[in-house]
Design a protein around this motif. Structure first.
Motif, PDB file in Angstrom:
ATOM      1  N   GLY A  22      49.059   5.481  32.412  1.00 27.46           N
ATOM      2  CA  GLY A  22      48.119   6.186  31.683  1.00 27.46           C
ATOM      3  C   GLY A  22      46.781   6.463  32.523  1.00 27.46           C
ATOM      4  O   GLY A  22      46.093   7.456  32.437  1.00 27.46           O
ATOM      5  N   LEU A  23      46.203   5.410  32.963  1.00 27.95           N
ATOM      6  CA  LEU A  23      44.920   5.323  33.662  1.00 27.95           C
ATOM      7  C   LEU A  23      45.037   6.311  34.662  1.00 27.95           C
ATOM      8  O   LEU A  23      44.269   7.436  34.978  1.00 27.95           O
ATOM      9  N   TYR A  24      46.145   6.631  35.465  1.00 24.89           N
ATOM     10  CA  TYR A  24      46.408   7.363  36.799  1.00 24.89           C
ATOM     11  C   TYR A  24      46.293   8.678  35.998  1.00 24.89           C
ATOM     12  O   TYR A  24      45.838   9.757  36.761  1.00 24.89           O
ATOM     13  N   ILE A  26      44.737  10.181  33.456  1.00 21.81           N
ATOM     14  CA  ILE A  26      43.501  10.808  32.641  1.00 21.81           C
ATOM     15  C   ILE A  26      43.249  11.767  33.355  1.00 21.81           C
ATOM     16  O   ILE A  26      42.804  12.874  32.849  1.00 21.81           O
ATOM     17  N   PRO A  27      42.513  11.694  34.610  1.00 24.50           N
ATOM     18  CA  PRO A  27      41.941  12.599  35.427  1.00 24.50           C
ATOM     19  C   PRO A  27      42.722  13.943  35.559  1.00 24.50           C
ATOM     20  O   PRO A  27      42.094  15.023  35.087  1.00 24.50           O
ATOM     21  N   VAL A  30      42.487  15.615  32.182  1.00 32.67           N
ATOM     22  CA  VAL A  30      41.311  16.290  31.777  1.00 32.67           C
ATOM     23  C   VAL A  30      41.143  17.566  32.623  1.00 32.67           C
ATOM     24  O   VAL A  30      40.704  18.613  32.011  1.00 32.67           O
ATOM     25  N   MET A  31      41.473  17.610  33.753  1.00 33.47           N
ATOM     26  CA  MET A  31      41.521  18.699  34.757  1.00 33.47           C
ATOM     27  C   MET A  31      42.651  19.943  34.155  1.00 33.47           C
ATOM     28  O   MET A  31      42.098  21.066  33.952  1.00 33.47           O
ATOM     29  N   VAL A  34      41.028  21.433  31.223  1.00 32.34           N
ATOM     30  CA  VAL A  34      39.660  22.484  31.558  1.00 32.34           C
ATOM     31  C   VAL A  34      40.482  23.946  31.924  1.00 32.34           C
ATOM     32  O   VAL A  34      40.161  24.822  31.530  1.00 32.34           O
ATOM     33  N   TYR A  74      39.852  27.928  41.126  1.00 36.82           N
ATOM     34  CA  TYR A  74      40.850  26.861  41.251  1.00 36.82           C
ATOM     35  C   TYR A  74      41.835  27.112  42.328  1.00 36.82           C
ATOM     36  O   TYR A  74      42.447  28.207  42.430  1.00 36.82           O
ATOM     37  N   TYR A  99      36.260  19.640  44.198  1.00 40.09           N
ATOM     38  CA  TYR A  99      36.842  18.585  43.587  1.00 40.09           C
ATOM     39  C   TYR A  99      38.194  18.572  43.556  1.00 40.09           C
ATOM     40  O   TYR A  99      38.842  19.621  43.460  1.00 40.09           O
ATOM     41  N   ASN A 102      42.355  14.971  41.027  1.00 44.67           N
ATOM     42  CA  ASN A 102      42.156  14.048  40.219  1.00 44.67           C
ATOM     43  C   ASN A 102      40.497  13.776  39.905  1.00 44.67           C
ATOM     44  O   ASN A 102      40.281  12.654  39.317  1.00 44.67           O
ATOM     45  N   THR A 103      39.820  14.886  39.941  1.00 48.05           N
ATOM     46  CA  THR A 103      38.521  15.050  39.814  1.00 48.05           C
ATOM     47  C   THR A 103      37.436  14.559  40.846  1.00 48.05           C
ATOM     48  O   THR A 103      36.315  14.482  40.537  1.00 48.05           O
ATOM     49  N   ASP A 104      37.928  13.669  41.901  1.00 44.45           N
ATOM     50  CA  ASP A 104      37.083  13.364  42.834  1.00 44.45           C
ATOM     51  C   ASP A 104      36.197  14.508  43.526  1.00 44.45           C
ATOM     52  O   ASP A 104      36.685  15.664  43.883  1.00 44.45           O
ATOM     53  N   ASN A 105      34.900  14.256  43.595  1.00 42.18           N
ATOM     54  CA  ASN A 105      34.059  15.076  44.151  1.00 42.18           C
ATOM     55  C   ASN A 105      34.232  14.850  45.730  1.00 42.18           C
ATOM     56  O   ASN A 105      33.603  13.883  46.191  1.00 42.18           O
ATOM     57  N   VAL A 148      39.182  22.290  42.519  1.00 39.16           N
ATOM     58  CA  VAL A 148      38.437  23.039  42.018  1.00 39.16           C
ATOM     59  C   VAL A 148      37.016  23.373  42.889  1.00 39.16           C
ATOM     60  O   VAL A 148      36.626  22.236  43.324  1.00 39.16           O
TER      61      VAL A 148
ATOM     62  N   ILE B  23      44.043   0.565  27.958  1.00 35.67           N
ATOM     63  CA  ILE B  23      43.425   1.570  28.681  1.00 35.67           C
ATOM     64  C   ILE B  23      42.140   1.961  27.922  1.00 35.67           C
ATOM     65  O   ILE B  23      40.873   2.132  28.511  1.00 35.67           O
ATOM     66  N   TRP B  54      41.127   3.446  39.554  1.00 38.82           N
ATOM     67  CA  TRP B  54      41.821   4.273  38.928  1.00 38.82           C
ATOM     68  C   TRP B  54      40.932   4.190  37.513  1.00 38.82           C
ATOM     69  O   TRP B  54      40.733   5.144  36.885  1.00 38.82           O
ATOM     70  N   ALA B  61      36.166  11.161  34.807  1.00 43.70           N
ATOM     71  CA  ALA B  61      36.889  12.266  34.293  1.00 43.70           C
ATOM     72  C   ALA B  61      36.346  12.454  32.784  1.00 43.70           C
ATOM     73  O   ALA B  61      36.050  13.521  32.440  1.00 43.70           O
TER      74      ALA B  61
END
Lengths: 178, 191
Positions: A22-24, A26-27, A30-31, A34, A74, A99, A102-105, A148, B23, B54, B61
């Motif tokens: 789940g944690l992995y 999420i980003p 979210v992406m 959008v 994109y 980005y 996984n949303t990392d800039n 992105v 989480i 993570w 995010a």
């Protein structure tokens, strides 16, 4: 019949898997959300999209800045590098930020760092060979195949909005074949 | 067999609930350690930083998607006034101060849903270059549900937050996130 300890172990292992998965995710979720919100507006991969100035009806991202003009692309470098050339609005702040999926800039360049010229950036895939490029271009390796490009352009003078908007719309995003 | 399947279903649901609960705990409750307060303004040092785990990446995010690193933009938000009281959409607030030490700044109000607040003037923010100045170079703006003369940004009756963005803040500012001068927010009147 499974004993209580076996059930407890099952619950613990499955809870851990759920937690990390789940944690992995999420980003990426979210992406994807959008991207889904932008797709009806004509957003296509490896093409620049110039969003309208944010106002009270904007719902793409929370807390949009009403003083910024957002242009985004994109990108997908699965089939080869992608070239991003920004506009060069004068006497105001602008930046090109990249980005990962996984949303990392992983990269940003602003107007001052670009010396008042357009930013010319060639994005290539993770672990892909460095492509040939014009000497003026910056080569940037993306940690993910998809991601992105977000170009922010500041409206620091309402009277200059048409000029600033016109300049930022010079930006391009397209596959680079060398 | 039916008993086994029921137990399996119960255990699986319990495990999923536990995993999702952890989480939520790790993403939602670990914020205070990264929050810096400067009067009524709060900034989160995770926003715009490179994710190193993570958990941190999920937090960024959800709370600061597409943010920039601090040398590009600093983000502070305020849900309380300088007296520590929650911002109330039925009140008029004064935002007073001098220019924060940055290339450019803006103050924007957002409704409780984190979107811009509809208003007949189409005004959502004040900024370094749009704000009217006092004789001493400082500024005074008001936040209220009803539009007012002078520097003004809208408040939502159902609650609102303020956000200040500092573009290319100076190194001196970034070294003093908790003490560098930021505008005061004071309650002027309430309906």
């Amino acid at each position: 019949m499974m004993r209580l300890a076996t059930w407890a172990l099952y619950v613990a292992i499955l809870a851990c898997i759920t937690y990390f998965a789940g944690l992995y995710a999420i980003p990426f979720g979210v992406m994807a959300r959008v991207e889904a919100r932008l797709s009806p507006n004509g957003l296509k991969t490896n093409q620049i999209h110039h969003a309208d100035r944010p106002n009270a009806t904007s719902r793409t991202v929370v807390r949009p800045s009403p003083d910024l003009l957002y242009s985004l692309c994109y990108f997908d470098v699965s089939s080869g590098p992608v070239r991003v050339v920004s506009g060069a609005p004068q006497d105001t702040y602008w930046s090109v930020a990249l980005y990962a999926s996984n949303t990392d800039n992983f990269f940003v360049l602003n107007d001052q760092e670009a010396g008042g010229q357009s930013a010319d950036i060639i994005i290539y895939g993770p672990h892909a060979p460095m492509p040939s490029a014009p000497s003026t271009a910056k080569l940037v390796e993306s940690p993910s195949r998809k991601g992105v490009v977000l170009i922010r352009t500041l409206i620091n003078d309402e009277a200059k909005l048409p000029e600033i908007d016109g300049a930022r719309r010079q930006a391009t995003c397209s596959p680079w074949t060398g | 067999m039916i008993s086994f399947l029921l137990r399996l279903a119960g255990a699986t649901l319990s495990a999923l609930a536990l995993g999702l609960g952890f989480i939520w705990l790790s993403v939602a409750s670990a914020g205070s350690a990264f929050t810096i307060e400067n009067g009524p303004w709060q900034t989160d040092t995770r926003i715009g930083s490179a994710a190193s785990s993570w958990t941190l990446r999920a937090q960024i995010a959800l709370g600061g998607l597409f943010a920039l690193k601090q040398s590009e933009t600093l983000y502070y938000s305020a849900s309380r006034d300088s007296a520590g009281e929650t911002l109330d959409g039925s009140c008029v607030y004064r935002i007073e101060g001098v220019d924060p030490d940055a290339r450019w700044w803006s103050i924007t109000s957002y409704a409780h849903d984190n979107f811009l607040i509809p208003n007949p003037r189409g005004i959502y923010s004040i900024s370094k270059t749009s704000v009217g100045r006092n004789a001493d170079g400082g500024f005074l703006a008001r936040v209220s549900h009803q539009p007012l003369d002078g520097n003004w940004i809208p408040a939502d009756k159902n609650g609102f937050v303020l956000m200040i963005r500092l573009y290319q803040p100076t190194e001196a500012f970034r070294a003093a996130l908790a003490t560098a001068p930021l505008p005061r927010i004071t309650k002027e009147s309430c309906q």
